[in-house]
Write a protein that holds these residues in place. Sequence first.
Motif: not given
Length: 86
Positions: A28-38, A75-86
């Motif tokens: 993420f732009a704030d420096g955090t990282q999160e792992v999502f499933t496909g 579309i080609e760009f998808v909005p994401v934010s931390p906490g969406m992986s769960g």
Amino acid sequence: MISLQQDSQGFIRMNRHFPATAAVAVSFADGTQEVFTGRRLNEIYDQALAAYRAGNNLDAKGFSRGPQKKVQQGIEFVPVSPGMSG
């Protein structure tokens, strides 16, 4: 593992589905990282695509039923934010 970088506006570049079992690391732009499933990223992509189609008066398959004119159907760009992986 697939690695993606969020841009400063909060989007990742994703123009297709990923394999459901793939692990996708999003930095993420704030420096955090999160792992999502496909599978989870595919759900987020589908929601963004549905919102795009609804906002542009397209049907569920992306076709315009109104007067003929050139309309981008995907579309080609998808909005994401931390906490969406769960």
